[in-house]
Each structure stands twice: as structure tokens, then as C-alpha cells.
Design an enzyme around this catalytic site. Sequence first.
Site, PDB file in Angstrom:
ATOM      1  CB  CYS A  63       6.006 -10.734  -6.151  1.00 16.64           C
ATOM      2  SG  CYS A  63       5.817  -9.980  -4.519  1.00 16.64           S
ATOM      3  CB  SER A 122      -0.100  -5.509   1.074  1.00  9.96           C
ATOM      4  OG  SER A 122       0.254  -4.403   0.288  1.00  9.96           O
ATOM      5  CD  GLU A 127       3.968  -4.554   0.894  1.00 10.17           C
ATOM      6  OE1 GLU A 127       5.142  -4.171   0.919  1.00 10.17           O
ATOM      7  OE2 GLU A 127       3.324  -4.737  -0.145  1.00 10.17           O
ATOM      8  N   GLY A 128       5.697  -1.665   3.364  1.00  9.09           N
ATOM      9  CA  GLY A 128       6.166  -0.441   2.734  1.00  9.09           C
ATOM     10  C   GLY A 128       6.588  -0.568   1.288  1.00  9.09           C
ATOM     11  CD  GLN A 133       6.365  -3.331  -5.326  1.00  7.21           C
ATOM     12  OE1 GLN A 133       5.262  -3.393  -4.789  1.00  7.21           O
ATOM     13  NE2 GLN A 133       7.135  -4.402  -5.444  1.00  7.21           N
ATOM     14  N   GLY A 206      18.873  -8.496  -5.086  1.00  7.83           N
ATOM     15  CA  GLY A 206      18.120  -7.268  -5.330  1.00  7.83           C
ATOM     16  C   GLY A 206      17.502  -6.733  -4.052  1.00  7.83           C
ATOM     17  CE  LYS A 207      14.799  -0.917  -5.471  1.00  5.31           C
ATOM     18  NZ  LYS A 207      13.715  -0.055  -5.997  1.00  5.31           N
TER      19      LYS A 207
END
EC number: 1.2.1.70
Length: 465
Positions: A63, A122, A127-128, A133, A206-207
Site C-alpha cells: 500500500c 516505512s 513496522e513489522g 511482505q 484480511g490481515k
Amino acid sequence: QFKISADRYIKEKSSIAVIGLSVHTAPVDMREKLAVAEELWPRAISELTSLNHIEEAAVLSTCNRMEIYVVALSWNRGIREVVDWMSKKSGIPASELREHLFMLRDSGATRHLFEVSAGLDSLVLGEGQILAQVKQVVRNGQNSGGLGKNIDRMFKDAITAGKRARCETNISAGAVSVSSAAVELAMMKLPKSECLSARMLLIGAGKMGKLVVKHLIAKGCKKVVVVNRSVERVDAIREEMKDIEIVYRPLTEMYEAAADADVVFTSTASESLLFTKEHAEALPPISLAMGGVRLFVDISVPRNVGACLSQVEHARVYNVDDLKEVVEANKEDRVRKAMEAQAIITQELKRFEAWRDSLETVPTIKKLRSYADRIRASELDKCLQKIGEDNLNKKTRRSIEELSTGIVNKLLHGPLQHLRCDGSDSRTLDETLDNMHALNRMFNLDTEKAVLEQKIKAKVEKTQS
């Protein structure tokens, strides 16, 4: 004609490159046009590697970024081909794309990927989700057979760098995700006294949608309505998260659910808008206690909610680019944490570059072994003929063959040791390359041209077939 082509590239080592755009360089309306759904990554890789000057490729599309990693036989020609491919895919003129693209080469490209994997690039530091990804790029490539050895190794080393950065520093301590930043943004925009009583709607289970629910719980919310195509994913979230009431509504009831919501979170893979200006105008007004404005927080790319909704008096829409407002806090702490992780990235970068440098000598090693083995086989055949087949039993013949192989291996051990450049000793790359060129001259191996001729010939034949 292939020798002429090879001569053109002989002085230019193939380059690792990244061409892309991210939340830092391009607006969401451009990123969504270039977004590649995960199931289409293998097709994109196939198209990219069919380009004349692209040898390997990988796609990282999230995204917040769309990045293409390639091994280019020619830097200028390879970059031009990739940009043209991106332009054709998105419908955006190449000249306009170039205003927002970043292009990095070799160590710059590798460092960038390592920083991405570590969460340093990021929107939300540390962030994990981005590490997951990056892992998915490798899994996808292994399943489809799309990654070459350079890109595959680079992504695997990037995963190592990302894991080390999180384990050995406090970069991920207190880190938020895109989903948690979205919840935080909604809370910032709601009247403080009404945050816990606001009616929450989530579209997409979703996730990222699941993480939205998790962070709503952390904020003290007791109920959320979830719209999803199927009930199974919603049931799974409900089973895992017992501290909140989760109400399922099918996709066919999405607009009815939105009419009953004060805040609408959207997180789906839909490539078309779910909410337009007309949809927002048709929704009933929000109570003045809630500020009189319905909030749409869209964390999907491509976007699920049209920007034109903000033209509606009683609606406000926020997308992933608006999350910067949340994550700009504690900027000094972010910079300090990033510096701690950079030392780890530099270590992993040196290891990868040492490995890649060592690949330069691989063709020479193969040619030298092949050359020595041809001589061994020829001389062995002469020896066996002189002795005579009738005078040899199997054991004696095998012993003679093993003797000849052992002599060759002993003789080659020294030269091959001097072709190593993997960071295991103090030998520099320049020394190793000098040794390689000396062996090429002494044994007339002519390795570089042979390899380049094969690559260029394969590319030309592929495009002509």
C-alpha cells in the site's frame, strides 16, 4: 554480431537496480495505478525478464510502495525498458513517472531493500508488516521459479537484516502499523468525549483489517461491525478476539452498514471504488455529538474510497498518505533508532557484496576446471591405451583415474583459492580480479566474452522467437 554486442558491454558489469516509487515520492493516486496484486507478481516478473537487458526481476508492491528490483545487463538500457514497462502498465507517461521515481544502483539498491525490510523506509518506523511482505516476495518467487540467484540472495539477506534490526535494536519497540495508525487517526478526528461510543465499521477482514480490530480493542472499543465477502474470516477474528463484539454483515449490506456507522475503515483488495460522492450523499447525517461528520479511513491501495467524498459536507476521507500526521510524532526518537539499525544493515550489506563479488570469478573457475579436466581425460586415455585394456582390471583402472583426478585437484587448489573473494580472508576484490585476468590470459579462457555472448544471444533469440 553477438561478439560485437558483447564488446559493447564487456566493460560494464551487470547491475542490480531498483526502480520504484513510495509514499515518500509519489501520491496515492499514482501508486494505485502501478500497484500489482500478489497473484500477478509471477506474470510481472516474466514480462520484465523478457525485456532485452533485464536478466532477473522481483516486484514488491504494497500500500505504501511499488518497487521493481532487477539485474540489468546494461544500466541505461535496462532502466529505460523498466520505466517503459511501468508506463505501459499504468497508462502514465514515462516523462511524468520519472518525476516521482527513484532509481538506485548496486550497493545503493541493496541498502535500500535492507532498509525497507528493517522498517527504516516505512511510513511507520520499524513496522513489522513490511518484513512479512519481503518474505512473501521470496516465497512467491520460489513457487513460480521467477527469482534469479542475485535477486533471490539479496532478498534473503534483506530478511536477515530485517530480523536482526528488530532483534538487536529497539527499533520495533512501540512501533505502530498502518492499521494502528489508521485507528489512531480516527481517534484524533473524533470528539474526545465520544471516542468509545462511536459506531465502528470495518470493510474487509484480511490481515490489515484484522489488525484494525485489534487496535480498536486496545483503544477500548467494545463493538465493531465487519463487512466481508465471506463469513469464515470474520468468524476466525471473532474466535481470536474475545474482548469485542463483532457483528458480521455480507457485502450486499455494505451501504446499509455504512448508514449506521460513524467511522468507516476500508481495507480490501478491490480495484474499483466502493464509495463515491453519490454514495456518501445518500447516507444519513451523523449526530452533532460525533462532530456531524462521517469519517472514512481508507488504508487500501488501490483506494476503496474516492477523494471526492470530502466535497460532501458531512463526510471526510483519509487515505494512507494522511497517516503521516500520526507518525510524525517523536521524530527525534525515530532518527536515533534508525541509526542503531543502520550499523546492522551495513554489516549485512558487506556480506552480500562480498558474495556477489565472488560470483565474478565463477565462470573462470568453471572454465579452468573444464580445461584441466579435458587435458586429464585426454592424457588418461593415452595412458590406458599404452598399458592396454587386457592388462587392466577394474580396480587398477579406477585407481589410475582417481590418481589423475587427485593430481588435477591438487594443482588447481592454489589458483582456485586465489579466485575466492567472499570476505573469508583479507584478499581484496582487485587482487582477485587481477588473478582472474591472469588465468584467463595464461590458459586463453576468454571467460567474460563467452558468458556475455551467451546472455545476449539468449536474449536476442528469445525476442525474435
